[in-house]
Scaffold this motif. Structure first.
Motif, PDB file in Angstrom:
ATOM      1  N   TRP B  39      67.125 -77.571 -16.170  1.00 12.80           N
ATOM      2  CA  TRP B  39      67.307 -77.369 -14.723  1.00 12.80           C
ATOM      3  C   TRP B  39      68.420 -78.315 -14.257  1.00 12.80           C
ATOM      4  CZ3 TRP B  39      67.200 -78.985  -9.687  1.00 12.80           C
ATOM      5  CH2 TRP B  39      66.693 -78.134  -8.718  1.00 12.80           C
ATOM      6  N   THR B  40      69.446 -77.792 -13.571  1.00 13.22           N
ATOM      7  CA  THR B  40      70.659 -78.581 -13.340  1.00 13.22           C
ATOM      8  C   THR B  40      70.923 -78.849 -11.857  1.00 13.22           C
ATOM      9  OG1 THR B  40      71.591 -77.669 -15.359  1.00 13.22           O
ATOM     10  CG2 THR B  40      73.135 -78.670 -13.804  1.00 13.22           C
ATOM     11  N   THR B  41      71.019 -80.111 -11.525  1.00 12.96           N
ATOM     12  CA  THR B  41      71.435 -80.532 -10.186  1.00 12.96           C
ATOM     13  C   THR B  41      72.836 -81.110 -10.280  1.00 12.96           C
ATOM     14  OG1 THR B  41      69.153 -81.145  -9.640  1.00 12.96           O
ATOM     15  CG2 THR B  41      70.885 -82.043  -8.235  1.00 12.96           C
ATOM     16  N   SER B 212      84.522 -78.186 -13.814  1.00 11.79           N
ATOM     17  CA  SER B 212      84.194 -77.243 -14.876  1.00 11.79           C
ATOM     18  C   SER B 212      82.853 -76.556 -14.597  1.00 11.79           C
ATOM     19  CB  SER B 212      84.170 -78.001 -16.211  1.00 11.79           C
ATOM     20  OG  SER B 212      83.333 -77.372 -17.133  1.00 11.79           O
ATOM     21  N   LEU B 213      81.875 -77.321 -14.132  1.00 18.53           N
ATOM     22  CA  LEU B 213      80.568 -76.725 -13.838  1.00 18.53           C
ATOM     23  C   LEU B 213      80.652 -75.760 -12.654  1.00 18.53           C
ATOM     24  CD1 LEU B 213      77.582 -76.597 -14.572  1.00 18.53           C
ATOM     25  CD2 LEU B 213      77.194 -78.637 -13.195  1.00 18.53           C
ATOM     26  N   GLN B 219      78.888 -71.668 -12.742  1.00 15.10           N
ATOM     27  CA  GLN B 219      78.163 -72.130 -11.546  1.00 15.10           C
ATOM     28  C   GLN B 219      76.757 -71.535 -11.460  1.00 15.10           C
ATOM     29  OE1 GLN B 219      79.633 -69.794  -7.707  1.00 15.10           O
ATOM     30  NE2 GLN B 219      81.352 -70.830  -8.637  1.00 15.10           N
ATOM     31  N   GLU B 220      76.520 -70.449 -12.183  1.00 17.58           N
ATOM     32  CA  GLU B 220      75.168 -69.868 -12.183  1.00 17.58           C
ATOM     33  C   GLU B 220      74.122 -70.820 -12.762  1.00 17.58           C
ATOM     34  OE1 GLU B 220      74.253 -67.027 -15.493  1.00 17.58           O
ATOM     35  OE2 GLU B 220      76.426 -67.062 -15.838  1.00 17.58           O
ATOM     36  N   PHE B 221      74.568 -71.809 -13.537  1.00 21.04           N
ATOM     37  CA  PHE B 221      73.625 -72.754 -14.140  1.00 21.04           C
ATOM     38  C   PHE B 221      73.173 -73.838 -13.161  1.00 21.04           C
ATOM     39  CE2 PHE B 221      76.323 -71.507 -17.921  1.00 21.04           C
ATOM     40  CZ  PHE B 221      75.431 -70.553 -18.372  1.00 21.04           C
ATOM     41  N   ILE B 222      73.855 -73.930 -12.037  1.00 21.58           N
ATOM     42  CA  ILE B 222      73.530 -74.977 -11.055  1.00 21.58           C
ATOM     43  C   ILE B 222      72.341 -74.532 -10.205  1.00 21.58           C
ATOM     44  CG2 ILE B 222      74.390 -76.358  -9.122  1.00 21.58           C
ATOM     45  CD1 ILE B 222      77.255 -75.700 -10.110  1.00 21.58           C
ATOM     46  N   LYS B 275      72.046 -74.474  -2.441  1.00 18.06           N
ATOM     47  CA  LYS B 275      71.941 -73.711  -3.680  1.00 18.06           C
ATOM     48  C   LYS B 275      73.213 -72.883  -3.804  1.00 18.06           C
ATOM     49  CE  LYS B 275      67.428 -74.603  -4.282  1.00 18.06           C
ATOM     50  NZ  LYS B 275      66.807 -74.990  -5.563  1.00 18.06           N
ATOM     51  N   ILE B 276      73.641 -72.626  -5.023  1.00 17.80           N
ATOM     52  CA  ILE B 276      74.825 -71.780  -5.205  1.00 17.80           C
ATOM     53  C   ILE B 276      74.473 -70.341  -4.852  1.00 17.80           C
ATOM     54  CG2 ILE B 276      76.433 -70.830  -6.912  1.00 17.80           C
ATOM     55  CD1 ILE B 276      77.091 -73.682  -6.521  1.00 17.80           C
TER      56      ILE B 276
END
Lengths: 278, 278
Positions: B39-41, B212-213, B219-222, B275-276
């Motif tokens: 889970w990525t912040t 890069s993130l 960016q879907e991983f954020i 949230k993205i």
């Protein structure tokens, strides 16, 4: 004029939103400040990556509808609104105030309508009767622009058109800046406005005008800063607000810091108000 | 450990400040999310002109003291904290959590101490026993780092030193991106963390890692974004957060937009949570 007659594009700004802006507003008209230059508010909307638009010459809608109403409320509180020629050429803006209760929007005459001031050193704006600003004016919903230029003799046909509507060119000298660029000086621009009876001005853009006003040698003229930030990254390559770097003792230091800061969430956006820390 | 024994650099984050952050926090440890990646912040502090620092390799203090306590509170809520090699080389950071109540700061063991994860594709970080991160560790105030690299065989003396402290290298393949660059893939990085039992990670910087993130394909991983903005313009030429441009049908469009937005004034700064929007 009754409410039924309000133009379709009339905006309403809720009273409860006005309070946080008040400490950053210019003194009431005619309160006779001793200053010989116009009271200056810098205001604009950016993305999180400090961009005004996706690319030069495009208009990017960043902030929400509440922000638009706020902008027009702020316009109603200033004698003049200022914009650079690049933005005028790109957007053909109306440059009036559409707030309910000002002239043309529920009030007679042009009460509350600010004077548009356009920074156009080479007089390159090719306006005509069909430019939106003159359409607004013919409908009684805005004032004619004053154009700040460096040309001693702007094109006579432009001058004639402008004067027909009650506008004019104001010629100011170019001055060579420390970095060798020939440019108009903020002090003389703001002094010229004051001399015209314009006691306050809201500087709205675009990027070149904003970055120039934020330069170390001119930021002292800024009385208030009101920036709306939208929760969006536009991405590299857009029109960035970022002043030139500043050095002290050979070291790079922050270009500008705000004080008396207020952050006001505003729909999805935030509005930042502050004063320049000198 | 009694309060009298708390290290001097202990930070306290007021309970009343925690509420607005809660909706953006990772699920409680062991709540068994089905996802195969951590889970990525994404969290960082910028100036108004979206800069992390005045220049690469320098540390610029942007946000106020409350912000520092918030950062360490956020660290205590994540299993891992991640930083790029550039920042590690420039700052020699402790990369621990100094919040009152975590291991080494009023609690026994290393409870609440996140695992530092360093993105270092070429294993260029020259750490030694005197690197701050290992000093912290010897004092029982932090964990040894995991270093994500692309080298199948990182230098053996580095591996030995790392393993002595309980850290390790994790080797992941370089993948050629659509724009021809060889790089680590976010999905494989976050999957590797999850496999190590690290269910959540807080990505802190620097500019290269953040940008890069924020790229369209990652960016879907954020899961959450927490950005602190200080009311300062650093000026052109610093380390900018601005993702690569994004195109749709040949047109440039905003690179990334946040949703479920919360703006929280915080001292002189503002904290933006979101949230993205995918």
């Amino acid at each position: 004029m009754t409410t039924a007659e309000l133009p379709e594009d009339t905006l309403v700004f809720a009273d409860e939103c006005k309070a946080f802006l008040e400490p950053y507003m210019p003194p009431k008209k005619g309160s006779g400040t001793a200053s010989d230059i116009a009271w200056t508010t810098l205001t604009f909307a950016t993305s999180l990556d400090s961009q005004l638009a996706l690319s030069p010459g495009t208009r990017t809608v960043l902030s929400g509808p509440d922000s638009k109403a706020m902008t027009h409320y702020l316009r109603s509180r200033h004698d003049a609104i200022m914009i650079g020629v690049g933005t005028v050429v790109a957007d053909d803006p109306g440059l009036n105030c559409r707030l309910k209760g000002v002239g043309g929007y529920g009030e007679v005459g042009l009460k509350g309508q600010p004077r548009p001031v356009i920074i156009d050193p080479k007089a390159r704006w090719n306006f005509s009767d069909t430019s939106k600003i003159f359409c607004m004016l013919r409908e009684g919903r805005g004032r004619a622009p004053y154009i700040i230029t460096s040309l001693a003799m702007p094109p006579p046909e432009k001058t004639a058109l402008l004067e027909r509507y009650g506008g004019k060119f104001i010629t100011l000298p170019l001055v060579t800046s420390p970095d060798g660029k020939e440019q108009l000086e903020w002090r003389s621009i703001l002094a010229a406005l004051k001399k015209e009876g314009l006691e306050s001005v809201m500087v709205e853009g675009g990027g070149a005008v904003i970055n120039s006003l934020l330069e170390p040698r001119s930021q002292e003229f800024i009385e208030s800063v009101i920036v709306t930030i939208a929760p969006t990254w536009l991405g590299q390559g857009g029109v960035v607000v970022s002043p030139p770097r500043r050095f002290e003792g050979g070291q790079v230091i922050p270009a500008s810091r705000l004080t008396s800061v207020c952050w006001q969430p505003f729909g999805e956006d935030v509005v930042l108000c502050g004063k320049i820390k000198l």
